[in-house]
Structures are given as structure tokens and as C-alpha cells.
Design a protein around this motif. Structure first.
Motif, short mmCIF file in Angstrom:
data_model
loop_
_atom_site.label_atom_id
_atom_site.label_comp_id
_atom_site.label_asym_id
_atom_site.label_seq_id
_atom_site.Cartn_x
_atom_site.Cartn_y
_atom_site.Cartn_z
N ASP A 105 0.74 -1.32 0.09
CA ASP A 105 -0.01 0.07 0.04
C ASP A 105 0.84 1.36 0.03
O ASP A 105 0.74 2.27 -0.76
N ALA A 107 2.47 1.77 -3.40
CA ALA A 107 1.61 1.77 -4.62
C ALA A 107 0.45 3.08 -4.56
O ALA A 107 -0.11 3.40 -5.41
N SER A 160 2.21 6.36 -10.13
CA SER A 160 2.84 5.17 -10.58
C SER A 160 3.99 5.63 -11.52
O SER A 160 3.88 6.44 -12.19
N ILE A 189 6.28 -3.30 -7.88
CA ILE A 189 4.88 -2.85 -7.44
C ILE A 189 4.39 -2.22 -8.49
O ILE A 189 3.02 -1.99 -8.88
N LYS A 225 0.96 -2.93 -10.85
CA LYS A 225 -0.12 -2.03 -10.98
C LYS A 225 -0.59 -1.56 -12.21
O LYS A 225 -1.72 -1.24 -12.65
N ARG A 226 0.59 -1.64 -13.24
CA ARG A 226 0.27 -1.44 -14.63
C ARG A 226 -0.36 -2.78 -15.38
O ARG A 226 -1.04 -2.34 -16.44
N MET A 253 -2.84 -6.92 -6.04
CA MET A 253 -2.70 -5.40 -6.60
C MET A 253 -3.96 -5.50 -7.77
O MET A 253 -3.95 -4.72 -8.67
N LYS A 286 -5.21 -8.07 -9.99
CA LYS A 286 -5.00 -8.35 -11.27
C LYS A 286 -5.41 -9.98 -11.03
O LYS A 286 -5.18 -10.86 -10.31
N ARG A 332 -8.32 -9.52 -4.81
CA ARG A 332 -7.78 -8.78 -3.60
C ARG A 332 -8.49 -9.17 -2.35
O ARG A 332 -7.77 -9.06 -1.20
#
Length: 408
Positions: free
Chosen positions: A197, A200, A204, A299, A303-304, A327, A329, A381
Motif C-alpha cells: 500500500d 502503490a 505510478s 509494485i 499496478k500497470r 494488486m 490482477k 484482492r
């Protein structure tokens, strides 16, 4: 308050290293005093917590050979760890009282660690039986491995407590060490969600320069080792290419990212092999190779991306799927080993057989259905928070060490 010494062969970047660092963080958060002893610690190739002064790290025996003429890696690793064990027992234990030694990966050190002053308790964490990690060989290899395998079983049995990382590893442990009257407890690795956390929460970082924000990005993240099977992801991408329009293909990418150590010949060779494979399959323009990412970059990458591809077969546990799910995904993983205990098929991702067509088919479903991607991401998540929280892991480990020291 308990003094805990973690002893580990190489404090580099990998799933085993991530687990013991998180275990150290968990115990520190409960007020215990924690330190590390290792054979190798490269400050340019390690987790941030082991270089920023959070934990004392002592390196011994790094001058000892890692191999003999490119062979006998296991013997040398055992010998280096024995050296570290003697140091812990006859040098460190004189300087400070050690209550518990947390050992993992190589059990041969355990009888020597028991010689330390005040006889500390030994907690051994078995990621997977070492004898099953070595490549199969001929008759001479079997002769070489026989005494090592015997000592692995014998010394594992000398630990005061033994834990494994999954129900899958528990089954393999019992099948492998049949002479031991031990049934280890399962202690799942956790995810330090507060750390994720904090990293992130800001803007970004762009780790994929030149890639459009609208592009669909798959990620295969594991060490550059053949058993991690990154090649399956490249082959599945090639299969996916045959089903996409030219426009869709131009916005589809695969990132291969993982630990890479120039001292490890396999890392260097396999990285080159994967580059050659991508070129042979004519997908090299859509494959990006990244090596030894920092925690911040990892990270940012998670995120991407849009989807994680997890390609190892019979992986012992696998922390990367948890990282990806936290994250938000979806995960496509092989239907074997630890991922069957973390990824819920058709809920947080897909569990598929070791088949290029099946892998590619799951990739296509997510590429064509962004709503499904988001639904699986949300469920993933929630699953990590509910089942693999750092708080629960910390509390359980705290209970374990207090029980071992104070016989609670």
C-alpha cells in the motif's frame, strides 16, 4: 521479547527470501529482536529491508567456493552453511543470547546450531525437500546425492519445530522423508500488504516506457530459471497472436521479469534462450525482458499490467500470485502445486493444464472481456485480505516462537 536469528544461504531476491524477510518483519512488529546470518548478501541484489538498516545482517563464508569446476553446487552450499552454523554456535552465541534460530532451505546446519550456548530452539521452514530440487542425473549423480539426501532427512528431524509452506509441500514432505515421524504444520507465506500500500499509493512509476496506457499487458514474473518455465508464456503469446487481429496484436504485450544474478550461469543462459525463443516465434517486438526489479519497480509493474501468467509446474507455494491478486490482477496459473491453494479457478483467475492451447485460451478470454478481468481482480484482492493477511501471519508466528521458548 525473544531474540531470533535467521540463517539463510543467500539473501538475494526470490520467494524464499521474501518469506523469511516477511517473517522477520512479523516478529519485529511483535517486539522481538531479529537479526540475519548469511553466506552471501549483495546490497545491489537484495530486498530493501536487508540493506536499509532495519535488521542487522552478518555475512560469513562468502569466500568459500560456490562450486568445484562448475559442479558440486549442492555440496558447496551445504559446506558454506555448515561454516555459518559453526560461526553462529561458537562466535555469535558468545556475544549475545539467541533464543530461536529460524533456519530454512538447508537443514544440514541444524545439529551444529544446537551446539550454541544456551541451546537455542531450532525452527526449520521447509520450502521444499532440497533433494527434489536438484536435476536428475545418471548413476554418478545418484551416488553423489545419496549421502546429501540422507543428511537432509536426518538433520531435518533434529529441528524442534518443522513448518512447510503449503498442503502440497506437506504431502511431498511426508512422501520424501518417510523415516521421519514428523507431520509438519502448514504456515502459509503472507503478503505484507501495508508495504504494498505504501509503495502503490503515490504516482505510478512508468516501468514500461513506450507502451500505450491502453495496451493489454501480460506479466510472467519469476527468477530466470528453466524450471520457472517462462517459455510457456512466450509460446502462449505466439498462439494468441494467431487469433488476434493485427490491430489487437499491436496493443498486446508480454513482460518477462525476474531475479537475475550474473554469478548464476543458468540465469544468464536462460535469459538468452528466452530472447532467442521470442525471436524464433516472431513475437520479440511484443516481449519485454526486465531483470532484478526493485520493490518499487515491481509494485509499479504489478499496478500497470492487466494479467499475471504463472508458469512453474508443481510450484511449492508461489508468492507472486498473491502479490498480483492483491494488486487487483487476475491470474492464469498451472493447475498444480501451491497455486491450487491460492488461485480460485474461474473466480480470481484460471487454473489450466500445462498446454499452450489452454494457456492461450485463458489469455484470450481476459483480453476480450475487460469486465471479467475487473471482476476477477476484485475477488482476488478480497481473497488475499481474508486468507493471507500479514496480521494473521504475524500473530501465528508470534505464538509459535513464544510457545517454543516459554512452553506456552
Amino acid at each position: 521479547m525473544v531474540r531470533v536469528l535467521f540463517i539463510h544461504p543467500d539473501l538475494g531476491i526470490g520467494g524464499a527470501e521474501r518469506l523469511i524477510v516477511d517473517a522477520a518483519l512479523a516478529l519485529k512488529s511483535k517486539g522481538h529482536i531479529v537479526s540475519f546470518l548469511t553466506n552471501h548478501h549483495d546490497r545491489n541484489h537484495c530486498f530493501e529491508e536487508t540493506r536499509n538498516g532495519m535488521f542487522p545482517v552478518k555475512t560469513v563464508g562468502d569466500w568459500l567456493p560456490r562450486s568445484i569446476f562448475g559442479r558440486f553446487y549442492a555440496f558447496c552450499a551445504y559446506f558454506r552453511m555448515v561454516y555459518a552454523a559453526f560461526y553462529a554456535s561458537f562466535v555469535m552465541s558468545k556475544e549475545e543470547k539467541i533464543d530461536i534460530i529460524f533456519s530454512d532451505s538447508i537443514s544440514v546446519a541444524i545439529p551444529i546450531l544446537k551446539l550454541a550456548r544456551n541451546t537455542p530452539k531450532i525452527l526449520f521452514y521447509c520450502h521444499f525437500p532440497d533433494q527434489l530440487l536438484s536435476a536428475k542425473g545418471g548413476f554418478l549423480k545418484q551416488i553423489y546425492r545419496a549421502p546429501l539426501n540422507y543428511f537432509e532427512e536426518f538433520t531435518t528431524g533434529r529441528a524442534d519445530k518443522v513448518f512447510v509452506n503449503s498442503k502440497f509441500t506437506l504431502r511431498i514432505f511426508c512422501e520424501t522423508f518417510q523415516r521421519l515421524n514428523i507431520i509438519p504444520n502448514v504456515l502459509y507465506p503472507s503478503l505484507n500488504t501495508a508495504f504494498f500500500d505504501s509503495k502503490a499509493s503515490g504516482d505510478s512509476k512508468n516501468v514500461l516506457l513506450g507502451i500505450s496506457p491502453e495496451a493489454f499487458v501480460y506479466l510472467s514474473m519469476n527468477r530466470y530459471e528453466r524450471k520457472k518455465n517462462h517459455g510457456l508464456a512466450i509460446e502462449a503469446l505466439h498462439k494468441l497472436k494467431t487469433t488476434l487481429s493485427r490491430k489487437d496484436w499491436s496493443s498486446c504485450y508480454l513482460v518477462i521479469a525476474g531475479g537475475y544474478d550474473t554469478r548464476v550461469l543458468e540465469n544468464v543462459e536462460y535469459h538468452k534462450e528466452l530472447q532467442v525463443l521470442a525471436k524464433q516465434l516472431d513475437v520479440e517486438d511484443n516481449v519485454i525482458f526486465l531483470r532484478s526489479l526493485s520493490d518499487e519497480d515491481k509494485i509499479a509493474l504489478l499496478k500497470r499490467i492487466n494479467c499475471l501468467l504463472y508458469t512453474p509446474e508443481n510450484e511449492h507455494f508461489g508468492i507472486v500470485p498473491l502479490e498480483a491478486m492483491y494488486m487487483e490482477k487476475p491470474v492464469i496459473a498451472l493447475n498444480s502445486g501451491g497455486p491450487t491453494e491460492t488461485v480460485v479457478n474461474e473466480s480470481t483467475g484460471f487454473l489450466v493444464e500445462k498446454d499452450v492451447g489452454e494457456f492461450s485460451g485463458a489469455m484470450l478470454k481476459l483480453f476480450n472481456d475487460r469486465k471479467l478481468c475487473q471482476t476477477m481482480a476484485d475477488r482476488g484482492r478480497k481473497r488475499v485480505v481474508q486468507k493471507f493477511s500479514f496480521e494473521a501471519f504475524s500473530e501465528r508466528l508470534h505464538e509459535i516462537v513464544e510457545e517454543m521458548v516459554f512452553n506456552k
